[in-house]
Motif scaffolding. Sequence first.
Motif, mmCIF file in Angstrom:
data_model
loop_
_atom_site.group_PDB
_atom_site.id
_atom_site.type_symbol
_atom_site.label_atom_id
_atom_site.label_comp_id
_atom_site.label_asym_id
_atom_site.label_seq_id
_atom_site.Cartn_x
_atom_site.Cartn_y
_atom_site.Cartn_z
ATOM 1 N N UNK A 59 -0.935 -3.338 14.305
ATOM 2 C CA UNK A 59 -1.426 -4.027 13.106
ATOM 3 C C UNK A 59 -1.025 -3.358 11.801
ATOM 4 N N UNK A 60 -0.906 -2.037 11.808
ATOM 5 C CA UNK A 60 -0.712 -1.281 10.574
ATOM 6 C C UNK A 60 0.654 -0.621 10.589
ATOM 7 N N UNK A 100 3.439 9.637 2.767
ATOM 8 C CA UNK A 100 3.040 8.736 3.844
ATOM 9 C C UNK A 100 2.260 7.545 3.293
ATOM 10 N N UNK A 101 2.642 6.360 3.747
ATOM 11 C CA UNK A 101 2.032 5.108 3.268
ATOM 12 C C UNK A 101 1.718 4.237 4.476
ATOM 13 N N UNK A 102 0.568 3.588 4.443
ATOM 14 C CA UNK A 102 0.282 2.579 5.457
ATOM 15 C C UNK A 102 0.380 1.210 4.811
ATOM 16 N N UNK A 103 0.772 0.234 5.626
ATOM 17 C CA UNK A 103 0.934 -1.144 5.156
ATOM 18 C C UNK A 103 0.030 -2.040 5.996
ATOM 19 N N UNK A 123 -2.420 2.113 -3.039
ATOM 20 C CA UNK A 123 -1.259 2.375 -3.884
ATOM 21 C C UNK A 123 -0.898 1.110 -4.642
ATOM 22 N N UNK A 124 -0.944 -0.017 -3.956
ATOM 23 C CA UNK A 124 -0.641 -1.304 -4.576
ATOM 24 C C UNK A 124 -0.289 -2.328 -3.517
ATOM 25 N N UNK A 156 1.375 -7.405 1.618
ATOM 26 C CA UNK A 156 1.092 -6.134 2.285
ATOM 27 C C UNK A 156 0.372 -5.232 1.297
ATOM 28 N N UNK A 157 -0.708 -4.626 1.773
ATOM 29 C CA UNK A 157 -1.488 -3.694 0.977
ATOM 30 C C UNK A 157 -1.054 -2.288 1.369
#
Length: 118
Positions: A52-53, A70-73, A84-85, A95-96
């Motif tokens: 899911x992520x 590191x970023x999750x979407x 972040x946006x 996508x968040x």
Amino acid sequence: MSGIAEVHPDATLSPTKLDLLATWLPAQPWFSGDPEDLKRVAGFRFVDPDGEVGLDSLFIASAGLVYQVPVTWRSQPLDEGDLIGTLEHSALGTRYGYDAPTDPVYVAELVRVITEGD
């Protein structure tokens, strides 16, 4: 669980990941670069066991330094977490993007990878 993250190499993003980070990075106390000269130099992804992520690790160069970001979407907002946006993904929709250490899915997978040596 190891595996291969699903990626969409032909997808378009609006704004781009770098454009999104250019507005967020300057507010981070550990960032001393220049948001005008961000360049992606490398990256890797972990695999969310539930699929899911998106678990993205970006290596971003700026002002002679390289930062691991590191970023999750996610497809839906996360109640707790440092947003972040948002961006529009041509294949996945809205996508968040979250600072991954504040996302429990990223933290759990990072701990698993370390403890299992995966």
